[in-house]
Scaffold this active site. Structure first.
Site, PDB file in Angstrom:
ATOM      1  N   GLN A 155       0.883  -1.173   0.000  1.00 42.71           N
ATOM      2  CA  GLN A 155       0.000   0.000   0.000  1.00 42.71           C
ATOM      3  C   GLN A 155       0.921   1.223   0.000  1.00 42.71           C
ATOM      4  O   GLN A 155       1.748   1.362   0.893  1.00 42.71           O
ATOM      5  CB  GLN A 155      -0.859   0.056   1.265  1.00 42.71           C
ATOM      6  N   ALA A 215      -7.205  -9.247   8.084  1.00 43.57           N
ATOM      7  CA  ALA A 215      -8.422  -9.423   8.885  1.00 43.57           C
ATOM      8  C   ALA A 215      -9.166 -10.697   8.462  1.00 43.57           C
ATOM      9  O   ALA A 215      -9.758 -11.380   9.300  1.00 43.57           O
ATOM     10  CB  ALA A 215      -9.330  -8.200   8.745  1.00 43.57           C
ATOM     11  N   ASP A 229     -13.561  -1.098   8.472  1.00 46.78           N
ATOM     12  CA  ASP A 229     -13.108   0.278   8.242  1.00 46.78           C
ATOM     13  C   ASP A 229     -11.890   0.205   7.330  1.00 46.78           C
ATOM     14  O   ASP A 229     -10.754   0.319   7.777  1.00 46.78           O
ATOM     15  CB  ASP A 229     -12.750   0.900   9.605  1.00 46.78           C
TER      16      ASP A 229
END
Lengths: 299, 299
Positions: B43, B153, B173
């Site tokens: 990222q 996650a 989120d």
């Protein structure tokens, strides 16, 4: 409404450009596309064509509406007040500014409306809309209930007060005031936000609703705050504030409303065809974020 | 939460630049300011400093939050679900993504919360926030109720399901999926929007609430539409959608919520200090414009 002659200069589109619209210190919207109409004067007008927003009308360098999301602005501006009125109570409507026809288009959807007067100072705005934004015209562009006057709304309102005229709904659909302050002039809409103007409107609509578009407070706090204070002074507890998100404006746009009836209640049974407004939005539009209440609307 | 070592490279601000963030075809936000941190990797992260927005975290070229309006996003994400739960029902909370601490900061305002787990795949996000956005940290940055795991996650959720763990509230989120699709990779958050992930979450929160941020539908229709369809498939009629306007995002942001209780009703008596959320917003946030219902959320 008389058939207007189109006196705009005829131009082809210019070269593809990048157009920046300053929003705040160090923050702008950047549009790629073509200028398809541009003219200076007391208000500088420009029509810009962009692949996402469609056509955008700029006045004094600030986007006024886009063909992609103008329906949200105009429906919120008109149907929130109109739906608060019971059936049969929406006969005469005055639009101060609004030469783009968008507010009139929504008002004329109510068959009971007998007369809609647009008072816009710039005769080129309706011409530009008739040529470049036909979607903003009323369903019947020659609707005999609609009268368009090229006039300073402040001046017209004064005359109407003297003649004892009254309205059920007055809509102030203007550019943001004080945004494009050049060295010598205020924005033309400046006088439509003041106490003197609203004292006149109160006489023109003793029982009526009065709504004013009041910009996006997150980026332009002072406009909503000062407009709200003027309303509180002139209309007292009949002052309300509601909001709608128009994506091309960035943050939620504010509308200040004078209403002798509780406007969070929808009283009308009929509803014209809409793409934004729903009956559930009547009450919800008046629910504001805490920071609007504590940081913007406090007296 | 353990005290993390700050392993970020130390840099001074670069030269003043104009940074464009593409939003849609031919439409960008243009920020003037300074890059004060930048690092590539799976990222790409960047912290940008701008005179209006303050500091902005970019992930893969897309603004994630600004220090000026992150409070709106995080309060809407957390307090709408939290306030729908009766007192005593908010004990264990899982945040998928959310390595910026903002959601955890809001959750930890409830004294009854016993454990908050953040599962974020990128260890640099919490580091960047600790250095450049201290306002996003919980009131007590060493709150022993908070556990931060650097983990996918999806993987953690699988393990938790196997261990039979349960949560009262699960918050997804993440970055928007499918926005920054490069030649070979999908956005890291992609798997957190799918049916398989939500089928696992349902086992993890059999009675709990599950909320997912679902982007701004006016400019990115497909994210809300596809997220809502996944929720309807997995959670059936317990699926809801609400919205909040975060000005730096442009249009209203959508949140998709699974709730066994009617979430438009506020059941909690206490409310932590907020700057966006009010009890009146509980119901109003679920009132959507007609075009969301007819053009985005239809099955």
């Amino acid at each position: 409404m008389s058939i207007m002659e189109d006196t705009l200069p005829t131009e082809g589109p210019g070269p593809k450009i990048l157009l920046g619209e300053p929003v705040q210190r160090g923050y702008s919207y950047l549009y790629e596309g073509f200028v398809i109409y541009e003219e200076g004067g007391e208000q500088a007008l420009m029509v810009f064509e962009n692949p996402f927003w469609g056509r955008v009308l700029f006045i004094n360098g600030t986007a006024q509406f886009t063909s992609r999301d103008e329906f949200i602005y105009h429906e919120a501006l008109v149907h929130i007040p109109a739906q608060a009125l019971p059936e049969g109570r929406l006969r005469r409507v005055l639009i101060c500014g609004g030469g783009d026809y968008g507010a009139a288009r929504e008002v004329l959807k109510y068959p009971e409306v007998e007369e809609v007067i647009i008072a816009d100072i710039d005769p080129r705005v309706p011409e530009v809309v008739r040529r470049y934004f036909p979607q903003l015209l009323p369903e019947n562009p020659e609707d005999p209930r609609l009268k368009l006057f090229t006039v300073d709304a402040f001046k017209l309102v004064k005359e109407m007060v003297e003649r004892g005229e009254t309205f059920d709904l007055i809509i102030i659909d203007s550019t943001d005031p004080d945004v494009s302050v050049t060295e010598h002039t205020l924005e033309l809409s400046h006088s439509l936000f003041g106490e003197e103007f609203h004292s006149l409107l109160k006489r023109l609509a003793p029982e009526g609703l009065i709504v004013q578009q009041a910009a996006t407070p997150f980026t332009m706090k002072n406009i909503l705050g000062s407009s709200y204070r003027v309303f509180r002074k002139v209309y007292g507890p009949e002052t309300y504030c509601y909001r709608a998100n128009i994506p091309s404006f960035g943050g939620d746009n504010a509308f200040v409303l004078r209403s002798p009836l509780d406007p969070t209640v929808r009283r009308r049974k009929g509803l014209p065809e809409t793409r934004y407004y729903t009956p559930e939005l009547q009450a919800a539009s008046f629910v504001l974020p805490r920071f609007w209440l504590t940081e913007v609307l406090h007296d």
